[in-house]
Motif scaffolding. Structure first.
Motif, PDB file in Angstrom:
ATOM      1  N   ARG A  53      39.802 -42.130 -92.969  1.00 39.40           N
ATOM      2  CA  ARG A  53      40.757 -41.182 -93.522  1.00 39.40           C
ATOM      3  C   ARG A  53      42.044 -41.927 -93.849  1.00 39.40           C
ATOM      4  NH1 ARG A  53      40.788 -36.391 -96.026  1.00 39.40           N
ATOM      5  NH2 ARG A  53      39.124 -35.757 -94.610  1.00 39.40           N
ATOM      6  N   MET A  54      42.462 -41.856 -95.090  1.00 43.97           N
ATOM      7  CA  MET A  54      43.741 -42.425 -95.484  1.00 43.97           C
ATOM      8  C   MET A  54      44.510 -41.385 -96.273  1.00 43.97           C
ATOM      9  SD  MET A  54      44.765 -45.742 -97.756  1.00 43.97           S
ATOM     10  CE  MET A  54      45.018 -46.775 -96.335  1.00 43.97           C
ATOM     11  N   LEU A  55      45.781 -41.226 -95.948  1.00 43.20           N
ATOM     12  CA  LEU A  55      46.643 -40.292 -96.656  1.00 43.20           C
ATOM     13  C   LEU A  55      47.782 -41.062 -97.321  1.00 43.20           C
ATOM     14  CD1 LEU A  55      47.029 -37.493 -93.943  1.00 43.20           C
ATOM     15  CD2 LEU A  55      45.238 -37.732 -95.664  1.00 43.20           C
ATOM     16  N   CYS A  56      48.001 -40.792 -98.595  1.00 41.03           N
ATOM     17  CA  CYS A  56      49.156 -41.317 -99.314  1.00 41.03           C
ATOM     18  C   CYS A  56      50.081 -40.131 -99.578  1.00 41.03           C
ATOM     19  CB  CYS A  56      48.724 -41.978-100.629  1.00 41.03           C
ATOM     20  SG  CYS A  56      47.692 -43.444-100.397  1.00 41.03           S
ATOM     21  N   ILE A  57      51.185 -40.108 -98.870  1.00 44.43           N
ATOM     22  CA  ILE A  57      52.049 -38.923 -98.875  1.00 44.43           C
ATOM     23  C   ILE A  57      52.804 -38.799-100.196  1.00 44.43           C
ATOM     24  CG2 ILE A  57      53.945 -37.748 -97.708  1.00 44.43           C
ATOM     25  CD1 ILE A  57      51.324 -37.906 -96.101  1.00 44.43           C
ATOM     26  N   ALA A  58      52.803 -37.592-100.735  1.00 40.99           N
ATOM     27  CA  ALA A  58      53.441 -37.313-102.021  1.00 40.99           C
ATOM     28  C   ALA A  58      54.949 -37.576-101.956  1.00 40.99           C
ATOM     29  CB  ALA A  58      53.184 -35.859-102.426  1.00 40.99           C
ATOM     30  N   PRO A  59      55.599 -37.765-103.106  1.00 42.62           N
ATOM     31  CA  PRO A  59      57.044 -38.010-103.144  1.00 42.62           C
ATOM     32  C   PRO A  59      57.830 -36.730-102.882  1.00 42.62           C
ATOM     33  CG  PRO A  59      56.214 -37.843-105.375  1.00 42.62           C
ATOM     34  CD  PRO A  59      55.000 -37.786-104.467  1.00 42.62           C
ATOM     35  N   ASP A  60      57.809 -36.295-101.623  1.00 39.10           N
ATOM     36  CA  ASP A  60      58.447 -35.031-101.266  1.00 39.10           C
ATOM     37  C   ASP A  60      59.952 -35.205-101.071  1.00 39.10           C
ATOM     38  OD1 ASP A  60      57.676 -36.626 -98.987  1.00 39.10           O
ATOM     39  OD2 ASP A  60      58.300 -34.983 -97.700  1.00 39.10           O
ATOM     40  N   VAL A  61      60.626 -34.096-100.882  1.00 41.35           N
ATOM     41  CA  VAL A  61      62.056 -34.094-100.569  1.00 41.35           C
ATOM     42  C   VAL A  61      62.222 -33.382 -99.233  1.00 41.35           C
ATOM     43  CG1 VAL A  61      64.370 -33.415-101.294  1.00 41.35           C
ATOM     44  CG2 VAL A  61      62.656 -34.042-103.019  1.00 41.35           C
ATOM     45  N   PHE A  62      62.658 -34.120 -98.235  1.00 46.76           N
ATOM     46  CA  PHE A  62      62.764 -33.591 -96.883  1.00 46.76           C
ATOM     47  C   PHE A  62      63.638 -32.335 -96.848  1.00 46.76           C
ATOM     48  CE2 PHE A  62      64.552 -34.028 -92.438  1.00 46.76           C
ATOM     49  CZ  PHE A  62      63.380 -33.685 -91.804  1.00 46.76           C
ATOM     50  N   LYS A  63      63.107 -31.270 -96.246  1.00 48.77           N
ATOM     51  CA  LYS A  63      63.789 -29.982 -96.064  1.00 48.77           C
ATOM     52  C   LYS A  63      63.949 -29.200 -97.363  1.00 48.77           C
ATOM     53  CE  LYS A  63      67.429 -31.783 -94.114  1.00 48.77           C
ATOM     54  NZ  LYS A  63      68.733 -31.936 -93.414  1.00 48.77           N
ATOM     55  N   ASN A  64      63.265 -29.621 -98.418  1.00 46.18           N
ATOM     56  CA  ASN A  64      63.443 -28.925 -99.704  1.00 46.18           C
ATOM     57  C   ASN A  64      62.091 -28.717-100.379  1.00 46.18           C
ATOM     58  OD1 ASN A  64      64.134 -28.088-102.364  1.00 46.18           O
ATOM     59  ND2 ASN A  64      66.152 -29.014-102.113  1.00 46.18           N
TER      60      ASN A  64
END
Length: 203
Positions: A53-64
């Motif tokens: 299992r490998m996850l590449c985390i999306a370019p999120d914005v913390f708390k938003n």
């Protein structure tokens, strides 16, 4: 878990996470731009491997959550690395807004994402349990999500145990074993020994 631009190493782990670095950026009060997107995509393309299992985390914005969804739209518009994991965000401290989270699930599942992450923001495992976070996880399952990872859960040995008692998600990460300065918390100040203590909870 390896946060961009850290170089990952692979040693037969059951789960490897390549993170977008969004939390670090938020601490510096900075945001991702187009150049960051392209470099992050290159990072994922370079190091993503076939693992259990490998996850590449999306370019999120913390708390938003809403800027996070906008970033997904931009990422897809630029046709960047495809196999990313969007992140569900809470916008309010210590409040698990299930309607807000379900709205995000609807958005991501309509784009055919089957793996999601959940960002732990300000609320510990007990508060999540009291506010029935499992309802959100089961809603995601009902809508076709097959894997859910909780980012930054487990603030202490007790908190790790509480997260283990919550249903509906597959995995979570914690650096409490590494950052603790309290020898009474894990029984040791040695990270390897602390990991052994954490694993004893799973027996």
């Amino acid at each position: 878990l390896f946060a961009y631009p850290a170089i990952p190493h692979f040693e037969n782990q059951k789960l490897v996470i390549l993170d977008s670095g969004a939390f670090g950026l938020s601490m510096q009060k900075e945001k991702m731009n187009k150049d960051y997107f392209f470099e992050l995509s290159k990072y994922y393309s370079t190091y993503a491997k076939q693992y259990n299992r490998m996850l590449c985390i999306a370019p999120d914005v913390f708390k938003n959550p809403f800027e996070s969804m906008q970033n997904i739209k931009k990422w897809r518009y630029y046709n960047l690395f495809e196999n990313i994991t969007p992140v569900l965000q809470n916008s309010q401290m210590k409040i698990i807004d299930k309607d807000e989270l379900k709205y995000q699930i609807d958005f991501y599942t309509k784009l055919n994402y089957k793996t999601l992450a959940y960002s732990i923001y300000s609320a510990d495992g007990m508060l999540h349990k009291q506010q029935h976070i499992e309802e959100v996880f089961f809603y995601a399952r009902k809508n076709g999500v097959d894997y859910i990872h909780c980012l930054g859960a487990g603030w202490s040995l007790e908190d790790i145990a509480i997260w283990q008692s919550i249903d509906g998600f597959n995995s979570f990460d914690s650096i409490a074993y590494y950052t603790t300065k309290n020898i009474d918390e894990f029984g040791s100040l040695n990270a390897i020994e602390n990991i052994k203590n954490i694993l004893s909870l799973f027996k």
